[in-house]
Write an enzyme that holds these catalytic residues in place. Structure first.
Site, mmCIF file in Angstrom:
data_model
loop_
_atom_site.group_PDB
_atom_site.id
_atom_site.type_symbol
_atom_site.label_atom_id
_atom_site.label_comp_id
_atom_site.label_asym_id
_atom_site.label_seq_id
_atom_site.Cartn_x
_atom_site.Cartn_y
_atom_site.Cartn_z
ATOM 1 N N GLY A 297 -25.927 58.949 32.545
ATOM 2 C CA GLY A 297 -24.495 59.082 32.809
ATOM 3 C C GLY A 297 -23.731 58.406 31.681
ATOM 4 O O GLY A 297 -24.233 58.273 30.558
ATOM 5 N N ARG A 298 -22.513 57.958 31.996
ATOM 6 C CA ARG A 298 -21.686 57.333 30.952
ATOM 7 C C ARG A 298 -22.370 56.120 30.345
ATOM 8 O O ARG A 298 -22.425 55.971 29.118
ATOM 9 C CB ARG A 298 -20.331 56.925 31.538
ATOM 10 N N ARG B 101 -29.307 48.798 39.580
ATOM 11 C CA ARG B 101 -29.389 48.107 40.869
ATOM 12 C C ARG B 101 -30.851 47.701 41.088
ATOM 13 O O ARG B 101 -31.761 48.491 40.792
ATOM 14 C CB ARG B 101 -28.948 49.018 42.026
ATOM 15 N N GLU C 138 -29.671 40.231 45.600
ATOM 16 C CA GLU C 138 -28.861 39.247 44.860
ATOM 17 C C GLU C 138 -28.022 38.400 45.803
ATOM 18 O O GLU C 138 -27.557 38.925 46.818
ATOM 19 C CB GLU C 138 -27.938 39.998 43.887
ATOM 20 N N HIS D 199 -26.963 39.252 36.874
ATOM 21 C CA HIS D 199 -26.055 40.399 37.023
ATOM 22 C C HIS D 199 -24.745 40.182 36.231
ATOM 23 O O HIS D 199 -23.670 40.060 36.809
ATOM 24 C CB HIS D 199 -25.745 40.669 38.506
ATOM 25 N N GLY E 137 -23.882 42.347 33.662
ATOM 26 C CA GLY E 137 -23.662 43.580 32.894
ATOM 27 C C GLY E 137 -22.237 43.776 32.426
ATOM 28 O O GLY E 137 -21.977 44.072 31.265
HETATM 29 C C1 8YV Z 1 -20.222 44.217 38.749
HETATM 30 C C2 8YV Z 1 -21.522 46.393 38.747
HETATM 31 O O1 8YV Z 1 -21.064 43.131 38.676
HETATM 32 O O2 8YV Z 1 -19.863 47.957 38.230
HETATM 33 C C3 8YV Z 1 -20.881 47.718 38.850
HETATM 34 O O3 8YV Z 1 -21.411 48.581 39.578
HETATM 35 O O4 8YV Z 1 -22.589 46.194 39.231
HETATM 36 C C4 8YV Z 1 -20.864 45.311 37.976
HETATM 37 O O5 8YV Z 1 -19.990 45.759 37.053
HETATM 38 C C5 8YV Z 1 -19.898 44.347 40.157
HETATM 39 O O6 8YV Z 1 -19.477 45.591 40.551
HETATM 40 C C6 8YV Z 1 -18.894 43.275 40.517
HETATM 41 O O7 8YV Z 1 -18.030 43.619 41.461
#
Ligand code: 8YV
Length: 328
Positions: free
Chosen positions: A158-159, A237, A266, A284, A286
Site C-alpha cells: 500500500g502507501r 501490527r 502492546e 511502536h 513508526g
Molecule cells: C500510531 C499506527 O502509533 O497509524 C497507525 O496505524 O500504528 C501509528 O501511527 C498509532 O496509530 C497511534 O495512535
C-alpha cells in the site's frame, strides 16, 4: 454542542483542542466507566480513538457491541492509519462513518521501517552495545550480512509499503511483493502467498493491515521459507506474526534475525524477545516524530470539524466509501 467520547487517552493537545470546540468525555479518566457510558451514550455523536494507545496501555476495541451502545453515533475518528480496533464494516452498515489518518504518516513510517532494516541486517544496536560494554578493546565487532544485491519482499504494497520499496531501491535492493491482488501499475514481481514471497526474498517486510483476516499470517511455515539467511521486519501490527513461532525461529536459526516495531499485546513484549540478540525491538514508534504526530492530530481534528459543520470528511476509510449512498 456535539458530544464526543474519547475512550482512550490521546495526546493532551488533541483532547484540549476538542474540548475547546465540543463537549468531550474522557472515558479513561472516569472512576466508574459503565455509569458514565450509561449516562452519556444517548448523546454521543462521535468517538475519537486510536488503534494503538499512545499513553495508557492496552488497545480499546470499538467493536459492534460497543458501537451499538450509541444510538446517535455518526462518526468514529481514528488517530492512525490502521483501524483494526474498529469494526468499520459494521459501522458502515449503520451509516456511521469511520475516518483514519493516512498519507501524513507514510514517509515517517517508511523511514522507521528502513531504520529497522539497517539496524537488523547490519546489527548496529548490538554493535553499539558491544562498544559500550568495552568489548571493542578486545577486538572488532563481528562482520554482518550486507543489504545490497538482496531482495526485499514487501507484504502489503500500500502507501507505506511503496514508500519502503522506494527506499529499498535506493539502497540497491531488488523488490518483490505480496498482497490481496497483483497491482496492474506495479512492475515488481508479485507472489500470491506470504510463503511464496518469503521463499523468494532475503528481507521480508510486513506492511499489511491488522485484523482478523491477517492474524498470524507470518507463521512457522513462512519463517521456514524465509530461511536461515532471512530477516523479518514488522512495522504493521504484531497480530500478523505468530510470536511464539517467531521466537522459536530466532532461537533455532530458522531465520537470521528480526526487527520489530509492533507486538501482539502492546505495550507488553514477550520476555523471550528481550533475551535474544538477533532481534531489534522498538516501542511502536513508526509514526512517532513531533511533526508527523502533529499532522496526524490535525487531520483527526479536521475530520471531526468536518462532521460537526456538515462538511465533507477528509479521509473516510474504504468500508465507508463503499457504503456511502450515491451523491445527489
Ligand atoms: C500510531 C499506527 O502509533 O497509524 C497507525 O496505524 O500504528 C501509528 O501511527 C498509532 O496509530 C497511534 O495512535
Amino acid at each position: 454542542m456535539t458530544e464526543i467520547l474519547m475512550p482512550v487517552r490521546l495526546s493532551d493537545s488533541i483532547a484540549a483542542t476538542l474540548a475547546s470546540r465540543y463537549t468531550l468525555h474522557r472515558l479513561w479518566e472516569a472512576k466508574d466507566q459503565q455509569t458514565l457510558l450509561a449516562d452519556i451514550a444517548p448523546r454521543i455523536e462521535a468517538i475519537v480513538t486510536a488503534g494503538s494507545i499512545l499513553a495508557s496501555g492496552m488497545s480499546f476495541m470499538v467493536d459492534a457491541a460497543f458501537i451499538q451502545r450509541f444510538p446517535k453515533l455518526k462518526l468514529i475518528a481514528n488517530h492512525g492509519v490502521g483501524y483494526d480496533t474498529i469494526d468499520a464494516a459494521f459501522a458502515a452498515t449503520r451509516g456511521i462513518m469511520v475516518t483514519n489518518t493516512p498519507d501524513v504518516l507514510t514517509e515517517e513510517t517508511a523511514d522507521t521501517a528502513f531504520g529497522l532494516v539497517l539496524n537488523t541486517v547490519r546489527e548496529f544496536p548490538a554493535a553499539e552495545r558491544y562498544l559500550r560494554a568495552g568489548q571493542w578493546l578486545g577486538g572488532p565487532y563481528r562482520l554482518t550480512a550486507s543489504l545490497r544485491g538482496n531482495t526485499m519482499g514487501i507484504l502489503g504494497l500500500g502507501r507505506i509499503g511503496k514508500a519502503i520499496a522506494k527506499r529499498g531501491e535506493a539502497f540497491g535492493l531488488r523488490i518483490a511483493y505480496c498482497g490481496r491482488s497483483q497491482q496492474a501499475d506495479v512492475d515488481y514481481p508479485y507472489y500470491a502467498t506470504p510463503q511464496a514471497l518469503a521463499a523468494a526474498c532475503d528481507i521480508l517486510v510486513v506492511a499489511a493491515p491488522g485484523g482478523v483476516q491477517t492474524r498470524n499470517i507470518i507463521d512457522a511455515e513462512v519463517l521456514k521459507a524465509l530461511g536461515p539467511r532471512g530477516f523479518l521486519i514488522n512495522i504493521a501490527r504484531g497480530t500478523l506474526v505468530d510470536e511464539p513461532a517467531l521466537i522459536a525461529a530466532l532461537r533455532d536459526g530458522t531465520i537470521a534475525g528480526a526487527g520489530l516495531d509492533v507486538f501482539a499485546q502492546e505495550p507488553k513484549v514477550p520476555d523471550a524477545f528481550l533475551s535474544l540478540d538477533n532481534v531489534v525491538l522498538l516501542p511502536h514508534v513508526g509514526s512517532a516524530s513531533i511533526e508527523t504526530r502533529q499532522a496526524m492530530a490535525d487531520l483527526l481534528i479536521a475530520n471531526v470539524d468536518a462532521y460537526a459543520t456538515g462538511g465533507q470528511l477528509l479521509t473516510p476509510v474504504a468500508e465507508c466509501m463503499l457504503a456511502r449512498p450515491p451523491e445527489q
